[in-house]
Design a protein around this motif. Sequence first.
Motif, mmCIF file in Angstrom:
data_model
loop_
_atom_site.group_PDB
_atom_site.id
_atom_site.type_symbol
_atom_site.label_atom_id
_atom_site.label_comp_id
_atom_site.label_asym_id
_atom_site.label_seq_id
_atom_site.Cartn_x
_atom_site.Cartn_y
_atom_site.Cartn_z
ATOM 1 N N ARG A 66 18.360 9.998 9.285
ATOM 2 C CA ARG A 66 19.235 8.843 9.058
ATOM 3 C C ARG A 66 20.053 8.586 10.315
ATOM 4 O O ARG A 66 20.692 9.514 10.843
ATOM 5 C CB ARG A 66 20.154 9.112 7.871
ATOM 6 C CG ARG A 66 21.098 7.955 7.510
ATOM 7 C CD ARG A 66 22.107 8.374 6.465
ATOM 8 N NE ARG A 66 21.457 8.800 5.239
ATOM 9 C CZ ARG A 66 21.808 9.879 4.545
ATOM 10 N NH1 ARG A 66 22.806 10.633 4.987
ATOM 11 N NH2 ARG A 66 21.187 10.204 3.441
ATOM 12 N N ALA A 67 20.014 7.361 10.787
ATOM 13 C CA ALA A 67 20.817 6.935 11.947
ATOM 14 C C ALA A 67 20.625 7.846 13.159
ATOM 15 O O ALA A 67 21.580 8.194 13.857
ATOM 16 C CB ALA A 67 22.297 6.866 11.566
ATOM 17 N N GLY A 68 19.375 8.261 13.382
ATOM 18 C CA GLY A 68 19.089 9.104 14.532
ATOM 19 C C GLY A 68 19.374 10.572 14.341
ATOM 20 O O GLY A 68 19.170 11.363 15.262
ATOM 21 N N HIS A 69 19.860 10.972 13.158
ATOM 22 C CA HIS A 69 20.148 12.370 12.876
ATOM 23 C C HIS A 69 19.092 12.937 11.929
ATOM 24 O O HIS A 69 18.647 12.250 11.001
ATOM 25 C CB HIS A 69 21.533 12.533 12.244
ATOM 26 C CG HIS A 69 22.649 12.211 13.180
ATOM 27 N ND1 HIS A 69 23.969 12.105 12.762
ATOM 28 C CD2 HIS A 69 22.667 11.974 14.515
ATOM 29 C CE1 HIS A 69 24.726 11.817 13.801
ATOM 30 N NE2 HIS A 69 23.963 11.736 14.870
ATOM 31 N N SER A 70 18.706 14.169 12.165
ATOM 32 C CA SER A 70 17.784 14.852 11.257
ATOM 33 C C SER A 70 18.562 15.414 10.074
ATOM 34 O O SER A 70 19.604 16.058 10.252
ATOM 35 C CB SER A 70 17.063 16.001 11.988
ATOM 36 O OG SER A 70 16.248 15.503 13.028
ATOM 37 N N LEU A 274 18.829 12.848 -1.109
ATOM 38 C CA LEU A 274 18.560 11.824 -0.105
ATOM 39 C C LEU A 274 18.941 10.430 -0.580
ATOM 40 O O LEU A 274 18.760 9.455 0.153
ATOM 41 C CB LEU A 274 17.069 11.856 0.270
ATOM 42 C CG LEU A 274 16.621 13.094 1.048
ATOM 43 C CD1 LEU A 274 15.109 13.091 1.222
ATOM 44 C CD2 LEU A 274 17.310 13.164 2.399
ATOM 45 N N GLY A 275 19.447 10.325 -1.811
ATOM 46 C CA GLY A 275 19.926 9.034 -2.298
ATOM 47 C C GLY A 275 18.907 8.215 -3.046
ATOM 48 O O GLY A 275 19.159 7.039 -3.344
ATOM 49 N N GLU A 276 17.754 8.795 -3.398
ATOM 50 C CA GLU A 276 16.748 8.037 -4.150
ATOM 51 C C GLU A 276 17.191 7.905 -5.600
ATOM 52 O O GLU A 276 17.565 8.897 -6.224
ATOM 53 C CB GLU A 276 15.394 8.739 -4.063
ATOM 54 C CG GLU A 276 14.259 7.942 -4.694
ATOM 55 C CD GLU A 276 12.925 8.625 -4.496
ATOM 56 O OE1 GLU A 276 11.950 8.209 -5.133
ATOM 57 O OE2 GLU A 276 12.864 9.596 -3.714
#
Length: 445
Positions: A66-70, A274-276
Amino acid sequence: MIAELQLDLARMRAARPEAGPVRMGRVVACDGGLIEVAGLPLPVGSLGVVENGADSECLAEVIGFRAGHSLMMLLGDTMLLRPRAGVRGLGHPGEVRVGEALLGRAVDALGEPIDGGPRPDLPHAWPLAGTREGALERASVEHPFDCGVRAINALATMGVGQRLGIMAGSGVGKSVLVDTIAGHAVADVTVVALIGERAREVSDFVNRHMAGHRRGGIVVVAVPADHAPNLRLRAAQYASSIAEYFRSQGKRVLLILDSLTRVAHAARELALVLGEPGAARGYPPSALAAITRLVERAGNSARTGGAVTGIYTVLADGDDGNDPVVDTARAILDGHIVLSRELAQRGHYPAIDIPASLSRVMDELVTPEVARAARGLRALIATREANRDLVLMGAYRAGSDPQLDSALAMSGAIDAFLTQERGAAEALGPSHAALTALMGEAEGA
């Protein structure tokens, strides 16, 4: 101890050191079991080592970004993470180690031994998610499979390469039935994945099956219930990879996964982190899709001649046969065995609900005489169970229903045929012979 050190030294000599710089990332956020790592763009499924101090480190797995972060989740026990803790990549992304040295061993989801023995020497790499094959590369189910349980052999005959589900609520006898099949089924290699079970059950299973003459043909992959969800999911994938590896060697493999529901629970935890959003009774779509991917990895290989026969236990939460996991598994599997709590309470073992159980490939595997006898016995059992309350109340008058009269007259013989001592086994041929003899007596009467 010296022998283990010599093995480790031999592995170090054979290992090829990777040249080049080692990429490092830093922990920038931690929310429960989810950590965000900056500067380490690893693929999903990769492993990393979190260095939380001079003598403190643990493994973590990339489950998203997310946003370039693992986004990573710890694989071991929780630890007191500190900001800016270093993280480095480990191993080859998406691959696990397999080999003949796994035979006779009990390992965890990372391939580390849990049986007290030395670390196995595993020279081969295999994709953790499996190798996708075309639909026409899967050979048909043509040969019967002997599972050692008379009721299944006779009335829901399995085939080599079939995927069968054992469905029941908690405490009805799934694990005991799986234990019998693991100890007596006819296969070149047996791979057993114990996912989300009690640690005591894991210990008991390993002690029973790693001491007899079948030890050299069995592999146990175990992750108890108190471990991280991604580790539980990884254990199921690792067991499937081991089975696929031995199938590629042309062997007939029995893969037992206990249980598929625990795998779905683990996938659900990861998806929710993960927000699913939850869709079917709280199960996100990806959690149910994980079941389909695991089941489809079993089957016959037309290229190598090997086979993976899959037996998957499915826990029906609240004894609900329409639970999303049960319904999804039943739709994708090649047959299902339903265990009845009512039969278990009567002391009937195995507590198989014969009318509700079926094998979708049985008619292609048995002779017409056996198939006809199985249909006849199923009809008698269904008639007897449907009218059980009527008979117990004394409201049934003999002669009103000839089929029910026959079922009641044979009730003792039917129960004797369907029951089996725990730990005992009956082969496929004698099971079919006993079935035809029993129905021959019914027709003669």
